[in-house]
Design a protein around this motif. Structure first.
Motif, mmCIF file in Angstrom:
data_model
loop_
_atom_site.group_PDB
_atom_site.id
_atom_site.type_symbol
_atom_site.label_atom_id
_atom_site.label_comp_id
_atom_site.label_asym_id
_atom_site.label_seq_id
_atom_site.Cartn_x
_atom_site.Cartn_y
_atom_site.Cartn_z
ATOM 1 N N VAL A 122 7.675 -7.184 -0.450
ATOM 2 C CA VAL A 122 6.342 -6.705 -0.842
ATOM 3 C C VAL A 122 5.709 -5.936 0.321
ATOM 4 O O VAL A 122 5.157 -4.835 0.144
ATOM 5 N N ALA A 123 5.819 -6.500 1.528
ATOM 6 C CA ALA A 123 5.220 -5.838 2.694
ATOM 7 C C ALA A 123 5.903 -4.511 2.982
ATOM 8 O O ALA A 123 5.250 -3.515 3.325
ATOM 9 N N LEU A 124 7.209 -4.485 2.827
ATOM 10 C CA LEU A 124 7.962 -3.252 3.098
ATOM 11 C C LEU A 124 7.563 -2.152 2.120
ATOM 12 O O LEU A 124 7.284 -1.010 2.525
ATOM 13 N N ALA A 125 7.502 -2.494 0.842
ATOM 14 C CA ALA A 125 7.122 -1.482 -0.154
ATOM 15 C C ALA A 125 5.687 -1.020 0.075
ATOM 16 O O ALA A 125 5.390 0.184 -0.004
ATOM 17 N N SER A 126 4.798 -1.964 0.398
ATOM 18 C CA SER A 126 3.399 -1.589 0.652
ATOM 19 C C SER A 126 3.316 -0.646 1.846
ATOM 20 O O SER A 126 2.554 0.336 1.830
ATOM 21 N N THR A 127 4.084 -0.926 2.874
ATOM 22 C CA THR A 127 4.056 -0.089 4.080
ATOM 23 C C THR A 127 4.598 1.302 3.791
ATOM 24 O O THR A 127 4.059 2.298 4.270
ATOM 25 N N LEU A 128 5.657 1.373 2.996
ATOM 26 C CA LEU A 128 6.208 2.688 2.655
ATOM 27 C C LEU A 128 5.218 3.478 1.805
ATOM 28 O O LEU A 128 5.078 4.694 1.976
ATOM 29 N N ILE A 129 4.541 2.781 0.894
ATOM 30 C CA ILE A 129 3.525 3.463 0.075
ATOM 31 C C ILE A 129 2.440 4.057 0.976
ATOM 32 O O ILE A 129 1.970 5.167 0.768
ATOM 33 N N ALA A 130 2.082 3.310 2.024
ATOM 34 C CA ALA A 130 1.035 3.770 2.943
ATOM 35 C C ALA A 130 1.591 4.672 4.040
ATOM 36 O O ALA A 130 0.883 4.972 5.003
ATOM 37 N N SER A 131 2.857 5.055 3.916
ATOM 38 C CA SER A 131 3.530 5.905 4.914
ATOM 39 C C SER A 131 3.504 5.263 6.304
ATOM 40 O O SER A 131 3.421 5.964 7.318
ATOM 41 N N GLY A 132 3.552 3.939 6.352
ATOM 42 C CA GLY A 132 3.577 3.247 7.631
ATOM 43 C C GLY A 132 5.006 3.055 8.134
ATOM 44 O O GLY A 132 5.970 3.502 7.510
ATOM 45 N N ASP A 133 5.098 2.386 9.277
ATOM 46 C CA ASP A 133 6.409 2.153 9.890
ATOM 47 C C ASP A 133 6.865 0.732 9.571
ATOM 48 O O ASP A 133 6.271 -0.238 10.055
ATOM 49 N N PRO A 134 7.899 0.576 8.765
ATOM 50 C CA PRO A 134 8.317 -0.789 8.382
ATOM 51 C C PRO A 134 8.878 -1.588 9.550
ATOM 52 O O PRO A 134 9.006 -2.809 9.446
ATOM 53 N N ARG A 135 9.194 -0.934 10.656
ATOM 54 C CA ARG A 135 9.741 -1.682 11.792
ATOM 55 C C ARG A 135 8.708 -2.590 12.442
ATOM 56 O O ARG A 135 9.055 -3.456 13.232
#
Ligand code: SF4
Length: 450
Positions: A122-135
């Motif tokens: 969930v956090a990974l998908a949310s971060t990608l949606i927000a164009s954030g860095d999943p690392r």
């Protein structure tokens, strides 16, 4: 804020299918990620096609992988093949990636999701949606200048927080009712990955999941996933039969015509829990006529060394109780099939140290597919040091990272007459011994998870 649109393509092949069902279903629990498109690829060509199509449509293509150790090298080969043909962010999770994040990343995966994957997904998908860095996310590991950077394991949440399967995609699997295990046997990855304590799915939630299966019209039976089925509802080593009965009664109400498989793979019983009282409860509700007993070894020395918490006599007693109650007892040795695989008796007087005999004078036992699978996997030789000692992954992850070890291949089913003969007073159950060094030198990795 610029919103991106990730498309997740799950590499839905070989091992780890249930894990992919569950983590992709977890996306449906958050309003932000509920609409993320999820596809299931049945092979590497479908995966490459799915990623290419997602990129072509302007989405962020993400490949989700989960595999057991015997499938690691094959998955790595698939990864190279897909990478040569399609763009994408490749995320590996599951038992092997958690046990061996560095090797997994060096095989070419971009990210490893450590431990439990639902919250991380969930956090990974949310971060990608927000164009954030999943690392930056908890539960993620990655390589920096070829060195492992780990943000620690993924968040461990209550089982009720997430679905037990991906009903929207009609991807069904055994319903996980308990996660984690207090027994912390030294060979087992369950407490390492999920902590050495039980977390149970509530009866109400189980009932809701079963109702969803029934309403789909395609699933007419319920199977359960638990490290020790008669520990349902318990926080300690004693069985809570009231809780077990409440669970089974609720499932029976939801599935009046369906089948209930409980106490058989993948919901085995610990031998000391198999009592006449427990069997009476099971007889009332379950449809399986076999019970799978986690015997693990016919050597008390090995059982002690691996901290199993029961004896060989407990296994014999459980098998007898099963027979008296009308169940066919089946024993597993899921911990390490190679070391414990029974073979034909070769000597009239085998000793536990030198023999690989199942029962004195016994006939050949069914061949173990788990061993065959492993022998085909080059990973075996990679995990053996020049001194002959096995490296941490194969020693600590044997149970959970090997689907063969948890599947039919590792079970020895005793027919009624077979079992009576084997359990007769002149029979002595002996399993191949493990070198004392093998168990003594194994890292107690679960300590870190306590
Ligand atoms: S082998 Fe079974 S009882 Fe032992 S820690 Fe693993 S899941 Fe628990």
């Amino acid at each position: 804020m610029l919103m991106a649109r990730p498309v997740i393509v799950a590499h839905h092949t070989r091992s780890g299918l249930a894990a992919l069902n569950v983590v992709t279903a977890a996306l449906q629990t958050d309003p932000l990620t509920d609409g993320v498109e999820v596809r299931f690829a049945r092979d590497r060509a479908a995966l490459a096609a799915g990623l290419t199509a997602a990129a072509g449509a302007g989405a962020v293509p993400v490949a989700a992988w989960s595999f057991y150790s015997p499938d690691f090298l094959e998955s790595a080969r698939d990864l190279s093949w897909v990478r040569a043909r399609a763009p994408g962010l490749h995320v590996a999770g599951g038992v092997h990636a958690t046990a061996e994040p560095l090797a997994t990343l060096r095989a070419g995966f971009d990210l490893v999701a450590l431990g439990e994957g639902e919250a991380t997904a969930v956090a990974l998908a949310s971060t990608l949606i927000a164009s954030g860095d999943p690392r930056d996310l908890p539960g993620i590991a990655f390589l920096r200048q070829d060195r492992l950077v780990s943000n620690g394991p993924g968040e461990r949440r209550a089982l009720d927080d997430f679905p037990a399967f991906n009903a929207r995609a009609r991807k069904w699997n055994a319903l996980e009712i308990t996660r984690g295990c207090i027994y912390a046997c030294s060979f087992c990855q369950t407490p390492f990955m999920f902590k050495a304590r039980f977390r149970h799915r509530s009866v109400g939630n189980v009932r809701a999941q079963v109702a969803r299966m029934r309403e789909s019209g395609t699933v007419r039976y319920a199977r359960f996933l638990t490290p020790t089925c008669l520990s349902y509802g318990s926080t300690n080593a004693s069985a809570d039969l009231d809780a077990v009965e409440e669970l089974l009664a609720a499932v029976r109400e939801e599935l009046p015509e369906g089948k209930i498989y409980f106490g058989t793979f993948p919901s085995e019983c610990r031998p000391e829990h198999v009592t006449p009282a427990a069997l009476r409860v099971l007889k009332k509700y379950v449809d399986n006529d076999q019970l799978v007993i986690g015997g693990q070894s016919g050597s008390d020395r090995v059982l002690r060394a691996t901290h199993r918490g029961h004896t060989v006599e407990d296994v014999r007693r459980a098998a007898r109780a099963c027979l008296e109650a009308g169940f066919v007892p089946t024993s597993t040795s899921c911990s390490d099939c190679r070391a414990k695989r029974p073979r034909i008796a070769r000597s009239p007087s085998p000793s536990p140290r030198s023999s690989s005999t199942w029962a004195r004078g016994s006939t050949a036992m069914p061949s173990c597919r788990c061993r065959e699978r492993r022998s085909r996997a080059p990973y075996r030789s990679r995990s053996t040091t020049p001194s002959g000692r096995r490296s941490s992954a194969s020693s600590r992850g044997a149970r959970c990272t090997d689907s063969g070890a948890r599947s039919k291949g590792s079970r020895r089913t005793w027919s009624r007459s077979d079992a009576v003969r084997r359990l007769g007073s002149r029979s002595q159950i002996l399993l191949p011994s493990q070198s004392p060094a093998t168990t003594a030198q194994r890292p107690r990795t679960f300590e870190a998870a306590r």
